[in-house]
Design a protein around this motif. Structure first.
Motif, mmCIF file in Angstrom:
data_model
loop_
_atom_site.group_PDB
_atom_site.id
_atom_site.type_symbol
_atom_site.label_atom_id
_atom_site.label_comp_id
_atom_site.label_asym_id
_atom_site.label_seq_id
_atom_site.Cartn_x
_atom_site.Cartn_y
_atom_site.Cartn_z
ATOM 1 N N VAL B 67 0.836 -1.198 0.000
ATOM 2 C CA VAL B 67 0.000 0.000 0.000
ATOM 3 C C VAL B 67 0.873 1.252 0.000
ATOM 4 C CG1 VAL B 67 -1.906 1.139 1.150
ATOM 5 C CG2 VAL B 67 -1.634 -1.319 1.396
ATOM 6 N N THR B 68 0.669 2.113 -0.976
ATOM 7 C CA THR B 68 1.442 3.359 -1.022
ATOM 8 C C THR B 68 0.798 4.406 -0.121
ATOM 9 O OG1 THR B 68 0.163 4.149 -2.887
ATOM 10 C CG2 THR B 68 2.182 2.956 -3.408
ATOM 11 N N ALA B 69 1.569 5.438 0.189
ATOM 12 C CA ALA B 69 1.092 6.445 1.142
ATOM 13 C C ALA B 69 -0.210 7.139 0.719
ATOM 14 C CB ALA B 69 2.197 7.468 1.390
ATOM 15 N N PRO B 70 -0.311 7.616 -0.518
ATOM 16 C CA PRO B 70 -1.571 8.284 -0.884
ATOM 17 C C PRO B 70 -2.777 7.360 -0.764
ATOM 18 C CG PRO B 70 0.032 8.402 -2.697
ATOM 19 C CD PRO B 70 0.667 7.623 -1.614
ATOM 20 N N VAL B 71 -2.573 6.089 -1.121
ATOM 21 C CA VAL B 71 -3.679 5.132 -1.048
ATOM 22 C C VAL B 71 -4.073 4.891 0.400
ATOM 23 C CG1 VAL B 71 -4.316 2.724 -1.484
ATOM 24 C CG2 VAL B 71 -3.076 4.012 -3.223
ATOM 25 N N LEU B 72 -3.067 4.741 1.255
ATOM 26 C CA LEU B 72 -3.344 4.502 2.672
ATOM 27 C C LEU B 72 -4.048 5.713 3.287
ATOM 28 C CD1 LEU B 72 -3.121 2.612 5.025
ATOM 29 C CD2 LEU B 72 -0.811 3.437 5.460
ATOM 30 N N ALA B 73 -3.605 6.903 2.889
ATOM 31 C CA ALA B 73 -4.233 8.126 3.406
ATOM 32 C C ALA B 73 -5.707 8.158 3.041
ATOM 33 C CB ALA B 73 -3.522 9.353 2.856
ATOM 34 N N LYS B 74 -5.988 7.827 1.789
ATOM 35 C CA LYS B 74 -7.375 7.829 1.317
ATOM 36 C C LYS B 74 -8.191 6.788 2.055
ATOM 37 C CE LYS B 74 -8.486 9.967 -1.934
ATOM 38 N NZ LYS B 74 -8.869 11.378 -1.867
ATOM 39 N N GLN B 93 -21.854 6.983 -0.176
ATOM 40 C CA GLN B 93 -21.935 8.200 -0.978
ATOM 41 C C GLN B 93 -20.546 8.746 -1.299
ATOM 42 O OE1 GLN B 93 -24.724 9.123 -2.255
ATOM 43 N NE2 GLN B 93 -23.616 10.727 -3.378
ATOM 44 N N LYS B 94 -19.709 8.746 -0.278
ATOM 45 C CA LYS B 94 -18.348 9.259 -0.418
ATOM 46 C C LYS B 94 -17.547 8.399 -1.414
ATOM 47 C CE LYS B 94 -14.877 11.805 1.250
ATOM 48 N NZ LYS B 94 -14.735 13.190 0.913
ATOM 49 N N VAL B 95 -17.685 7.073 -1.272
ATOM 50 C CA VAL B 95 -16.975 6.168 -2.173
ATOM 51 C C VAL B 95 -17.452 6.383 -3.602
ATOM 52 C CG1 VAL B 95 -16.659 3.736 -2.796
ATOM 53 C CG2 VAL B 95 -16.473 4.423 -0.425
ATOM 54 N N LYS B 96 -18.740 6.565 -3.748
ATOM 55 C CA LYS B 96 -19.314 6.816 -5.073
ATOM 56 C C LYS B 96 -18.682 8.041 -5.707
ATOM 57 C CE LYS B 96 -23.907 4.913 -5.230
ATOM 58 N NZ LYS B 96 -25.244 5.119 -4.717
ATOM 59 N N GLU B 97 -18.635 9.119 -4.926
ATOM 60 C CA GLU B 97 -18.058 10.368 -5.434
ATOM 61 C C GLU B 97 -16.609 10.166 -5.857
ATOM 62 O OE1 GLU B 97 -18.538 13.272 -2.390
ATOM 63 O OE2 GLU B 97 -20.738 13.133 -2.520
ATOM 64 N N LEU B 98 -15.863 9.458 -4.996
ATOM 65 C CA LEU B 98 -14.442 9.259 -5.288
ATOM 66 C C LEU B 98 -14.218 8.363 -6.503
ATOM 67 C CD1 LEU B 98 -13.067 8.963 -1.679
ATOM 68 C CD2 LEU B 98 -12.520 10.746 -3.316
ATOM 69 N N MET B 99 -15.084 7.375 -6.662
ATOM 70 C CA MET B 99 -14.985 6.503 -7.843
ATOM 71 C C MET B 99 -15.168 7.335 -9.101
ATOM 72 S SD MET B 99 -14.940 2.950 -7.428
ATOM 73 C CE MET B 99 -14.920 1.908 -5.987
ATOM 74 N N GLU B 100 -16.062 8.295 -8.988
ATOM 75 C CA GLU B 100 -16.315 9.196 -10.114
ATOM 76 C C GLU B 100 -15.068 10.026 -10.420
ATOM 77 O OE1 GLU B 100 -19.308 9.617 -12.624
ATOM 78 O OE2 GLU B 100 -20.025 9.220 -10.583
ATOM 79 N N ALA B 101 -14.478 10.581 -9.345
ATOM 80 C CA ALA B 101 -13.401 11.555 -9.524
ATOM 81 C C ALA B 101 -12.036 10.901 -9.749
ATOM 82 C CB ALA B 101 -13.344 12.468 -8.316
ATOM 83 N N GLU B 102 -11.691 9.923 -8.918
ATOM 84 C CA GLU B 102 -10.362 9.318 -9.048
ATOM 85 C C GLU B 102 -10.500 7.811 -9.053
ATOM 86 O OE1 GLU B 102 -7.880 11.011 -5.923
ATOM 87 O OE2 GLU B 102 -9.684 11.672 -4.922
ATOM 88 N N LEU B 103 -10.892 7.305 -10.183
ATOM 89 C CA LEU B 103 -11.178 5.883 -10.295
ATOM 90 C C LEU B 103 -9.948 5.021 -10.024
ATOM 91 C CD1 LEU B 103 -13.197 3.665 -11.073
ATOM 92 C CD2 LEU B 103 -12.393 3.880 -13.404
ATOM 93 N N ASN B 104 -8.823 5.406 -10.632
ATOM 94 C CA ASN B 104 -7.613 4.593 -10.491
ATOM 95 C C ASN B 104 -7.148 4.506 -9.048
ATOM 96 O OD1 ASN B 104 -7.729 4.231 -13.159
ATOM 97 N ND2 ASN B 104 -6.039 5.610 -13.677
ATOM 98 N N MET B 105 -7.215 5.650 -8.368
ATOM 99 C CA MET B 105 -6.870 5.678 -6.951
ATOM 100 C C MET B 105 -7.802 4.763 -6.172
ATOM 101 S SD MET B 105 -5.565 6.887 -4.146
ATOM 102 C CE MET B 105 -4.943 8.524 -3.860
ATOM 103 N N ILE B 107 -9.402 2.173 -7.164
ATOM 104 C CA ILE B 107 -9.130 0.758 -7.430
ATOM 105 C C ILE B 107 -7.990 0.281 -6.531
ATOM 106 C CG2 ILE B 107 -8.234 -0.857 -9.156
ATOM 107 C CD1 ILE B 107 -9.896 0.729 -11.213
ATOM 108 N N ASP B 108 -6.981 1.150 -6.373
ATOM 109 C CA ASP B 108 -5.886 0.812 -5.455
ATOM 110 C C ASP B 108 -6.374 0.732 -4.013
ATOM 111 O OD1 ASP B 108 -4.053 0.598 -7.483
ATOM 112 O OD2 ASP B 108 -3.387 2.684 -7.341
ATOM 113 N N VAL B 109 -7.276 1.650 -3.656
ATOM 114 C CA VAL B 109 -7.837 1.641 -2.297
ATOM 115 C C VAL B 109 -8.582 0.331 -2.048
ATOM 116 C CG1 VAL B 109 -9.567 2.717 -0.799
ATOM 117 C CG2 VAL B 109 -7.970 4.146 -2.071
ATOM 118 N N LEU B 110 -9.298 -0.099 -3.074
ATOM 119 C CA LEU B 110 -10.040 -1.360 -3.005
ATOM 120 C C LEU B 110 -9.085 -2.525 -2.739
ATOM 121 C CD1 LEU B 110 -13.110 -1.887 -3.815
ATOM 122 C CD2 LEU B 110 -12.170 -2.905 -5.861
ATOM 123 N N GLY B 111 -7.976 -2.528 -3.485
ATOM 124 C CA GLY B 111 -6.972 -3.572 -3.298
ATOM 125 C C GLY B 111 -6.395 -3.540 -1.893
#
Lengths: 279, 168
Positions: B67-74, B93-105, B107-111
């Motif tokens: 897990v990289t730092a930005p992903v862990l922070a999120k 709701q928050k996850v939905k918004e983030l999926m919209e805005a930063e999908l790639n991030m 996906i890493d958060v999901l992992g």
């Protein structure tokens, strides 16, 4: 040191050059490009972060999708997705061993699995057990698969007094199963398109009852709405299937007729290919 | 054993906390995140097990190599949202918004959520992501997730033929 020519950067040189962040980024990029080039042929890992998720993760995501149409369309996305989305872990299973009871997707009998299934689901029926199938109605598109090596490893038995083992009111597919009807018929086709592949249908050898047919179709073929594409109406397609006993293999009361019959005579049995469709 | 049971007590009596116990999560790039023990064990089964295996939280550092730092922070930010709200609505709701805005991030958060076994959050995010490409055509899904088609024309036709039974 900085002005090295393209192509003459040995590893040591590259390490030294990478001191400034700018150049480090460059090396990084070059490394990325070479990895991507190596991987691009088979796998686009560098391109899409979704590929960094492990198989379990992806399957969990896919489990939230409805089988029809989403799972069928995403099976066409790429090789890896196809493998995962068609994986038996996303199927429903009929088993009556105590060990797996309570696991999600495991059902003690076929009826329970069918009622829990969503349209387009695949149901895997465990081999070597006594499965009873009496007048089971199927009203949604499902695929039933026998889990054995051969179709006769997985036997569905329809006892006396029942009209049919399985009754189809929707498009369905059954494969690698043996269906045995003591009296009555194995498969009763009411509507939709039924595909029977690599199965064994067995009826009474010397039927006294005129209702004993391996396949019975009451479908009319004509719909309230005209079918947009020809050949997409009601019908039964049989492939590589052994048919034994019964008054005759197929009996229809609607306006479907037997067509395109092919048979292969092996030493002990006959395998059939045919269609039942509108003329 | 005794320290462990004490911690559970502290976790349950939410009003009278003398001081918050914390542990350190280390991202793959070495960045350290100090988190509240209750907050993280609420979410992550892996860390919960780790703490009970270690028999306490004193000076515990958990390296998260994947897990990289930005992903862990999120991820921690989303845990915070989830911990503050009893129902999942807010965080969904928050996850939905983030999926919209930063999908790639995301996906890493999901992992990462899967990695630290944050089961309920992982479930929820998988569902949100699945909802995103529900009803999309094959081409749309490929474009949405930037996936290259690695099928040949013949393979595609073969799959179509295999699935033909299901389509009227």
């Amino acid at each position: 040191m900085r002005f090295h020519r393209e192509g003459d950067c040995s590893d040591i040189l590259r390490e030294k050059v990478a001191d400034t962040t700018k150049e480090r980024a460059m090396v990084k990029r070059r490394w990325k490009v070479s990895v991507a080039a190596a991987a691009a042929a088979s796998f686009s890992a560098a391109a899409s972060p979704i590929h960094s998720l492990d198989d379990g993760c992806l399957m969990h995501i896919f489990s939230f999708l409805t089988p029809i149409p989403d799972r069928y369309s995403i099976a066409l996305v790429c090789h890896r997705w196809r493998c995962l989305v068609c994986h038996p872990r996303l199927w429903l299973r009929v088993e009556n061993s105590i060990r797996n009871m309570g696991e999600p997707g495991v059902f003690p009998n076929l009826e329970a699995a069918i009622s829990a299934a969503r349209p387009g689901d695949t149901i895997l029926i465990a081999p070597g057990l006594d499965h009873v199938a009496c007048n089971i109605q199927i009203k949604k598109p499902l695929c039933l698969i026998g889990g054995g090596e051969l179709p006769d490893d997985t036997v569905l038995t329809c006892s006396r007094g029942s009209e049919s083992a399985l009754e189809f009111l929707s498009t369905c597919k059954i494969t690698n199963l043996m269906i045995r009807a003591e009296l009555g018929c194995c498969l009763l086709h009411r509507s939709g398109r039924l595909t029977i592949e690599g199965c064994i249908l067995q009826c009474e050898e010397n039927p006294l009852d005129y209702l004993s047919f391996p396949i019975m179709s009451t479908a009319n073929g004509c719909h309230a709405f005209p079918q947009p594409v020809k050949g997409h109406g009601d019908g039964v397609t049989v492939a590589r299937t052994r048919i034994e006993g019964g008054a005759k293999a197929v009996w229809t009361s609607g306006n479907l007729v037997l067509q395109r019959v092919r048979a292969i005579y092996s030493r002990t049995s006959i395998f059939f290919w045919f269609e039942v469709a509108e003329q | 054993m005794s320290t462990e049971s004490k911690e559970i007590l502290v976790g349950e009596s939410s009003q009278a906390k003398p001081e918050k116990k914390t542990i350190v999560l280390m991202a793959s790039d070495g960045d350290e995140f100090v988190v509240d023990v209750d907050d993280i064990t609420n979410q992550s089964e892996m860390i919960r097990n780790l703490i009970s295996d270690m028999g306490g939280t004193d000076g515990l550092q958990v390296p998260l190599l994947n897990v990289t730092a930005p992903v862990l922070a999120k991820l921690l930010e989303l845990f915070n949202v989830s911990n503050k709200n009893d129902d999942d609505e807010e965080v969904t709701q928050k996850v939905k918004e983030l999926m919209e805005a930063e999908l790639n991030m995301m996906i890493d958060v999901l992992g990462a959520a899967n990695y630290i076994e944050a089961t309920s959050f992982f479930d929820l995010s998988c569902k949100v992501l699945a909802d995103k490409f529900k009803g999309m055509s094959v081409e749309e899904v490929r474009e949405f997730l930037n996936i290259e088609c690695d099928f040949t024309e013949e393979e595609l036709q073969q799959i179509h033929a295999e699935n033909a039974w299901a389509f009227d």
